[in-house]
Design a protein around this motif. Structure first.
Motif, mmCIF file in Angstrom:
data_model
loop_
_atom_site.group_PDB
_atom_site.id
_atom_site.type_symbol
_atom_site.label_atom_id
_atom_site.label_comp_id
_atom_site.label_asym_id
_atom_site.label_seq_id
_atom_site.Cartn_x
_atom_site.Cartn_y
_atom_site.Cartn_z
ATOM 1 N N HIS A 17 5.100 -1.910 -6.775
ATOM 2 C CA HIS A 17 4.340 -3.158 -6.846
ATOM 3 C C HIS A 17 3.748 -3.288 -8.236
ATOM 4 C CE1 HIS A 17 2.483 -0.010 -4.323
ATOM 5 N NE2 HIS A 17 3.224 -0.481 -3.368
ATOM 6 N N SER A 18 4.215 -4.296 -8.937
ATOM 7 C CA SER A 18 3.676 -4.563 -10.273
ATOM 8 C C SER A 18 3.857 -6.047 -10.567
ATOM 9 C CB SER A 18 4.390 -3.715 -11.329
ATOM 10 O OG SER A 18 5.771 -3.966 -11.320
ATOM 11 N N GLN B 284 0.794 -1.221 0.000
ATOM 12 C CA GLN B 284 0.000 0.000 0.000
ATOM 13 C C GLN B 284 0.832 1.279 0.000
ATOM 14 O OE1 GLN B 284 -3.058 -0.099 3.042
ATOM 15 N NE2 GLN B 284 -3.222 -2.310 2.840
ATOM 16 N N ILE B 285 2.147 1.168 0.062
ATOM 17 C CA ILE B 285 2.977 2.371 0.119
ATOM 18 C C ILE B 285 3.901 2.449 -1.091
ATOM 19 C CG2 ILE B 285 2.879 2.561 2.635
ATOM 20 C CD1 ILE B 285 5.638 1.241 2.774
ATOM 21 N N GLU B 286 4.375 3.638 -1.379
ATOM 22 C CA GLU B 286 5.273 3.827 -2.516
ATOM 23 C C GLU B 286 6.685 4.169 -2.087
ATOM 24 O OE1 GLU B 286 3.539 6.466 -5.355
ATOM 25 O OE2 GLU B 286 1.733 5.227 -5.520
ATOM 26 N N GLU B 287 6.853 4.470 -0.799
ATOM 27 C CA GLU B 287 8.197 4.722 -0.280
ATOM 28 C C GLU B 287 8.219 4.423 1.201
ATOM 29 O OE1 GLU B 287 8.018 9.537 0.343
ATOM 30 O OE2 GLU B 287 8.781 8.778 -1.556
ATOM 31 N N ALA B 288 9.409 4.147 1.707
ATOM 32 C CA ALA B 288 9.556 3.827 3.126
ATOM 33 C C ALA B 288 10.857 4.421 3.641
ATOM 34 C CB ALA B 288 9.570 2.310 3.322
ATOM 35 N N PRO B 289 10.794 5.143 4.775
ATOM 36 C CA PRO B 289 12.012 5.686 5.368
ATOM 37 C C PRO B 289 12.809 4.579 6.062
ATOM 38 C CG PRO B 289 10.100 6.251 6.708
ATOM 39 C CD PRO B 289 9.588 5.516 5.504
ATOM 40 N N THR C 67 14.042 -7.349 -5.594
ATOM 41 C CA THR C 67 12.733 -7.985 -5.532
ATOM 42 C C THR C 67 12.586 -8.687 -4.187
ATOM 43 O OG1 THR C 67 12.740 -8.338 -7.920
ATOM 44 C CG2 THR C 67 11.217 -9.692 -6.632
ATOM 45 N N VAL C 68 11.424 -8.504 -3.568
ATOM 46 C CA VAL C 68 11.122 -9.227 -2.329
ATOM 47 C C VAL C 68 10.738 -10.647 -2.736
ATOM 48 C CG1 VAL C 68 9.687 -9.309 -0.264
ATOM 49 C CG2 VAL C 68 10.341 -7.097 -1.224
#
Length: 140
Positions: free
Chosen positions: A100-101, A84-89, A111-112
């Motif tokens: 996510h695609s 649900q997020i596009e960036e993370a600190p 890649t996770v």
């Protein structure tokens, strides 16, 4: 359940990451209460670094600490959260891009490959590349 460090150790494919965590003096931090999220490169991911890079990093504890901290997010970010997020600190201070695609989640260019390994003090997501902060990329 075990903490982040013990969980990674028992998995068996994070020996290089654990060596880096220890060399950077971050073992106690990752054994602390948390919660935190570790984006954990496998031993195979470390093996893809240019030759000599890992040895150089293991000698440069300040740079190594920044790189390890770049793989740690504050809080418990599960796969549902990452989706649900596009960036993370990061704990290092920089921001990671989350993409996510095609049904997969990428963090920067990694890649996770396995998600939501739960621990007493957070969660581990396995990634297929070592993340390097932009400020350190290109410096060797």
């Amino acid at each position: 359940m075990a903490n982040l460090v013990k969980t990674a150790a028992s998995a068996g494919n994070f020996k290089t990451l654990l060596t880096a965590i220890d060399a950077a003096g971050l073992t106690a931090f990752l054994e602390s209460e948390g919660p935190m999220t570790v984006l954990a490169p496998t031993d195979e991911a470390f093996a893809t670094l240019p030759e000599g890079t890992l040895d150089e990093l293991l000698q440069d504890h300040a740079k190594l600490k920044r790189i390890v901290m770049y793989h740690i997010l504050s809080g418990d970010a599960r796969s549902d959260d990452l989706a649900q997020i596009e960036e993370a600190p990061t704990e290092e201070g920089s921001i990671l891009a989350i993409n996510h695609s095609n049904g997969s989640i990428k963090v920067n260019d990694a890649t996770v490959v396995k998600m939501d390994i739960l621990t007493d003090n957070g969660v581990i997501h396995v990634i297929d590349r070592v993340l390097i902060p932009a400020i350190l990329a290109g410096h060797s």
